[in-house]
Design an enzyme around this catalytic site. Sequence first.
Site, PDB file in Angstrom:
ATOM      1  CB  SER A 252      -0.888   0.004   1.239  1.00 42.05           C
ATOM      2  OG  SER A 252      -0.103   0.326   2.374  1.00 42.05           O
ATOM      3  CE  LYS A 253      -1.577   6.576  -3.065  1.00 39.40           C
ATOM      4  NZ  LYS A 253      -2.997   6.201  -3.121  1.00 39.40           N
ATOM      5  NE  ARG A 254       0.514   0.481   6.088  1.00 46.41           N
ATOM      6  CZ  ARG A 254       1.252  -0.587   6.315  1.00 46.41           C
ATOM      7  NH1 ARG A 254       2.388  -0.495   6.972  1.00 46.41           N
ATOM      8  NH2 ARG A 254       0.860  -1.776   5.889  1.00 46.41           N
ATOM      9  N   GLY A 256       5.372   3.273   0.051  1.00 42.40           N
ATOM     10  CA  GLY A 256       5.923   4.128  -1.004  1.00 42.40           C
ATOM     11  C   GLY A 256       4.927   4.240  -2.142  1.00 42.40           C
TER      12      GLY A 256
END
Length: 482
Positions: A252-254, A256
């Site tokens: 996920s965006k966590r 990157g």
Amino acid sequence: MSVRVRYAPSPTGEPHVGNIRSALFNWLYARSVGGTFIVRIEDTDQARLVPGAEDAILDALEWLGLDWDEGPRKGGPFGPYVQSERQALGIYGEHADRLVAEGKAYLCYCTPARLDAMRKAQQAAGRSPGYDRRCLDPAEAERAQAENPVPVVRFKMPVEGTIVVHDLVRGDVSFEASLLDDFVLLKSDGFPTYHLANVVDDHLMEITHVMRAEEWLPSAPRHLELYKALGYEMPHLVHLPMILGPDRSKLSKRHGATSALHYRDDGYLPDAMFNFLALLGWSLDDSTDVISREELVARFSIERILASPAVFNAEKLDWFNGVYIRQLGVEELADAMLPWLEAGLGATIDRDYLLRIIPLERERLRKLSDAPEMLSFFFEEQPAVDPEKLVGKGMDREATRGALEGALTVAEGAEPWTANALEPAYRALAEKLGLKTGGLFGAMRVAVTGRTAAPPLFDTMAVLGRERCLARLRHALGALGG
Ligand code: GLU
């Protein structure tokens, strides 16, 4: 029968790299067996549509060279390839009507409020949530209709037994029928759900293999029953392994950037990304990582798709990008770098000069977006020089001044202006001044590049040219102060 595969994105957000990996595997499989690769836009969930998402997805495919044989921007004999357009033709409604007429589906008038209350009660009682089939009873349905005249169409699932779906990677996968409720086929707005539209279109588009992410596996038993009810043959199923971040939680965006276009815009080469994505869930053997597109097409096989999760390692991607950058010829790399340099430095770049710089910097370059920062000192009129940095280890200001004055004199007279001629001349200077070469060369490096870390000094000076070097040595002497 020739292979037909499809990539069926929903335009509900950025082209997520995990989703693009599905496209890539479908493309690879189609190209490896001379099949047909189809793109179909699944936009029937009107509430989740994101403007621009369809174009972004198609742009990502084009960037990666995943050309499609049928689909949007292209057309083809099984169109339209956008589900909202197919919906307008009545394709899904007809199918739902047929199932209702045959008693395989039914109208459900339950209000969202009732369904919500039902779900909460089921949860509270520790039962698995699912529609309680109230409207299967005609008398109940009539009562519900009085309250809510606009129905949905539900599919009648088997209530007991095991549903076994066969996946080419995972083998037989069993599902308890009692845990799968009567799902919605057609929503009250007349739009089909994913399940109905997906099954109908895969059939009508003569898809032979469904390759998609593992998260869709729980839909497979529903689809199997739906295929049976419609009297259609189900395509082969291939579920691609999950993609995790380095901490082994779902990517996920966590972790990157997850948009494929981010990588395009950050200076990654499409071939590097292509190679990297191809190995997220597939392998040639246990050791080969750099594999050309041609070889991937030649060697791709469903048998070597893995069932266990793949890890998205951004450092590995950077490594791949470096490898692919170094594989480019100097001319190709110059073409790839030019737009980045011109945008980043706000200047017109002399291509011939760049061609001479590239061999010095190619090894260190990880992505094209790093080029302006890395190469700026070649192009700036005068890079900023920090006087503190001019004074190297084991030197003081006076010694540095003497070193730079000597360097200037040598530069004025050096013939020819080549790395091979400059090096012995400067070694002789160090000896004459009684300086360690490290001290002299360090001061010169800062003077001509503004940096402590740069490509080999004499190659750099050769490329910069005598005039630039003289000007920079003089500037450094000025910066050093009297
Ligand atoms: N529209 C679904 C998605 O967004 C397609 C899933 C499938 O390939 O069946 O991924």
